[in-house]
Motif scaffolding. Structure first.
Motif, short mmCIF file in Angstrom:
data_model
loop_
_atom_site.label_atom_id
_atom_site.label_comp_id
_atom_site.label_asym_id
_atom_site.label_seq_id
_atom_site.Cartn_x
_atom_site.Cartn_y
_atom_site.Cartn_z
N CYS A 186 8.71 19.25 11.82
CA CYS A 186 9.73 17.93 11.82
C CYS A 186 9.68 17.78 9.62
O CYS A 186 10.84 18.32 8.79
CB CYS A 186 9.29 16.76 11.72
N ALA A 187 8.49 18.41 8.86
CA ALA A 187 8.04 18.53 8.53
C ALA A 187 8.38 19.04 7.25
O ALA A 187 8.95 19.16 5.88
CB ALA A 187 6.59 18.30 7.04
N GLN A 188 9.07 20.87 8.01
CA GLN A 188 9.72 22.08 7.30
C GLN A 188 10.92 21.34 7.70
O GLN A 188 11.99 22.41 7.06
CB GLN A 188 9.35 22.82 7.77
N GLY A 189 11.40 20.67 8.25
CA GLY A 189 13.36 19.84 8.03
C GLY A 189 13.79 20.90 9.54
O GLY A 189 15.11 21.38 9.94
N ILE A 190 13.01 21.65 10.01
CA ILE A 190 13.54 22.39 11.43
C ILE A 190 14.08 22.14 12.20
O ILE A 190 15.42 22.18 12.92
CB ILE A 190 12.36 23.30 12.04
N VAL A 191 13.14 21.14 12.96
CA VAL A 191 13.48 19.86 13.92
C VAL A 191 14.25 18.50 13.11
O VAL A 191 13.42 17.99 11.70
CB VAL A 191 13.04 19.93 14.92
N ALA A 192 15.33 17.72 13.16
CA ALA A 192 15.37 16.55 12.98
C ALA A 192 14.12 15.47 13.41
O ALA A 192 14.54 15.23 14.73
CB ALA A 192 16.46 16.33 12.84
N CYS A 193 13.49 14.59 12.07
CA CYS A 193 12.96 14.08 12.74
C CYS A 193 12.61 12.58 11.74
O CYS A 193 13.44 12.87 10.61
CB CYS A 193 11.15 14.01 12.96
N GLY A 194 11.94 11.43 12.33
CA GLY A 194 12.13 10.19 11.75
C GLY A 194 10.79 10.45 10.63
O GLY A 194 10.46 11.66 9.88
N ASP A 195 9.76 9.45 10.63
CA ASP A 195 8.80 8.79 9.48
C ASP A 195 7.99 10.38 9.81
O ASP A 195 7.04 10.81 8.59
CB ASP A 195 8.17 7.84 9.64
N ILE A 196 7.73 11.26 10.83
CA ILE A 196 6.63 12.07 10.86
C ILE A 196 6.64 12.83 9.21
O ILE A 196 6.34 13.94 9.25
CB ILE A 196 6.62 12.65 12.33
N LYS A 197 8.38 13.54 9.34
CA LYS A 197 8.57 14.58 8.47
C LYS A 197 7.35 13.87 7.06
O LYS A 197 7.71 15.26 6.28
CB LYS A 197 10.11 13.93 7.69
N TYR A 198 7.72 12.67 6.19
CA TYR A 198 6.68 12.89 5.69
C TYR A 198 5.14 12.69 5.29
O TYR A 198 5.00 12.53 4.12
CB TYR A 198 7.59 11.28 4.90
N GLU A 199 5.33 12.77 7.12
CA GLU A 199 3.58 12.56 6.98
C GLU A 199 3.06 12.88 7.92
O GLU A 199 2.25 12.87 8.92
CB GLU A 199 2.56 10.93 6.68
N PRO A 200 3.27 14.08 8.32
CA PRO A 200 2.49 14.84 9.57
C PRO A 200 1.47 14.53 10.05
O PRO A 200 0.83 15.19 10.62
CB PRO A 200 2.86 16.51 9.36
N GLN A 201 0.86 14.44 9.10
CA GLN A 201 -0.88 14.53 8.81
C GLN A 201 -1.72 13.57 9.85
O GLN A 201 -2.45 13.21 10.10
CB GLN A 201 -1.44 14.72 8.00
N ALA A 222 0.74 -1.13 -0.23
CA ALA A 222 -0.17 -0.06 -0.03
C ALA A 222 1.21 1.04 -0.10
O ALA A 222 1.73 1.30 0.52
CB ALA A 222 -0.84 -0.04 1.25
N GLY A 223 -0.11 2.15 -0.86
CA GLY A 223 1.10 3.27 -0.44
C GLY A 223 0.97 4.14 0.84
O GLY A 223 -0.05 3.63 1.09
N VAL A 224 1.61 5.36 0.78
CA VAL A 224 1.46 6.22 2.44
C VAL A 224 -0.08 7.10 1.45
O VAL A 224 -0.35 7.41 1.52
CB VAL A 224 2.78 6.97 2.10
N ALA A 225 -0.56 6.80 2.81
CA ALA A 225 -1.84 7.51 3.43
C ALA A 225 -1.53 8.11 2.86
O ALA A 225 -0.71 9.32 3.90
CB ALA A 225 -3.34 7.18 4.05
N SER A 226 -2.78 9.54 1.85
CA SER A 226 -2.36 11.03 2.42
C SER A 226 -3.99 11.08 3.02
O SER A 226 -4.72 11.80 2.34
CB SER A 226 -2.08 11.66 0.71
N ALA A 227 -3.80 11.31 4.60
CA ALA A 227 -5.09 11.45 5.30
C ALA A 227 -4.58 12.28 6.69
O ALA A 227 -3.73 12.57 7.23
CB ALA A 227 -5.31 9.82 5.69
N HIS A 228 -5.79 12.73 6.73
CA HIS A 228 -5.79 13.67 8.55
C HIS A 228 -5.65 15.29 8.09
O HIS A 228 -6.03 15.78 7.73
CB HIS A 228 -5.60 12.40 9.11
#
Length: 174
Positions: free
Chosen positions: A47-62, A28-34
């Motif tokens: 995280c998504a903006q790269g202001i703070v280094a994070c893991g997976d949440i960078k790619y799916e903050p929603q 399954a692809g990453v859900a664009s959800a929420h």
């Protein structure tokens, strides 16, 4: 019926039978959800903006979804545990006794309510009217008598599931 046409029909039939099996076997692809808070910048927005280094949440903050009733920035989701780390260097937004919170919704679920907590204290709540919100929702939140650096936990309680979406914002309340 000639042999060529018969072979073609067999191929088409085989494809029709196998297509659903192949579709189910594919990842399954990453859900664009929420949804999440984008202003002031929540931890997942940072995280998504790269202001703070994070893991997976960078790619799916929603996608910070978990069972209703939790008090964690990660919504109990171990993939996003870094959101619970108060020492991570989150940027803090200076505010007065009220703050306008703006959510970005990528999939509009029917909404029971939005709740806003500092610690375990409910400081404000907004009714969702069991309606689907638009792609952007803003609330003016009263922060009570809290002062200094505080973590505001925002919970978007979904009306049609047992889950909620979680987002934390670091504030300096003057």
């Amino acid at each position: 019926m000639n042999g060529k046409r018969r072979t073609h029909l067999k191929s088409v039939a085989a494809g029709a039978v196998l297509a659903p099996v192949v579709a189910l076997a594919l990842p399954a692809g990453v859900a664009s959800a929420h949804g999440y808070i984008n202003s002031p910048p929540s931890r997942q927005a940072q995280c998504a903006q790269g202001i703070v280094a994070c893991g997976d949440i960078k790619y799916e903050p929603q996608s910070v979804e978990g069972p209703k009733g939790l008090y964690s920035c990660s919504g109990g989701n171990t993939r996003f545990a870094e959101l619970d780390d108060d020492t991570k260097g989150w940027r803090v937004t200076s505010v007065g006794r009220t703050v306008t919170i703006t959510w970005t919704m990528t999939a509009a679920h029917r909404t029971s309510n939005w709740q806003y907590y500092i610690g375990n204290t409910l400081v404000d709540q907004k009714d969702g009217g069991n309606a689907q919100p638009p792609s952007t929702v803003s609330h003016s939140i009263t922060l009570g008598n809290f002062t200094g650096r505080q973590k505001l936990l925002a919970v978007w309680n979904i009306a049609d599931t047992a889950n909620a979406f979680y987002s934390c914002v670091d504030l300096q309340i003057n």
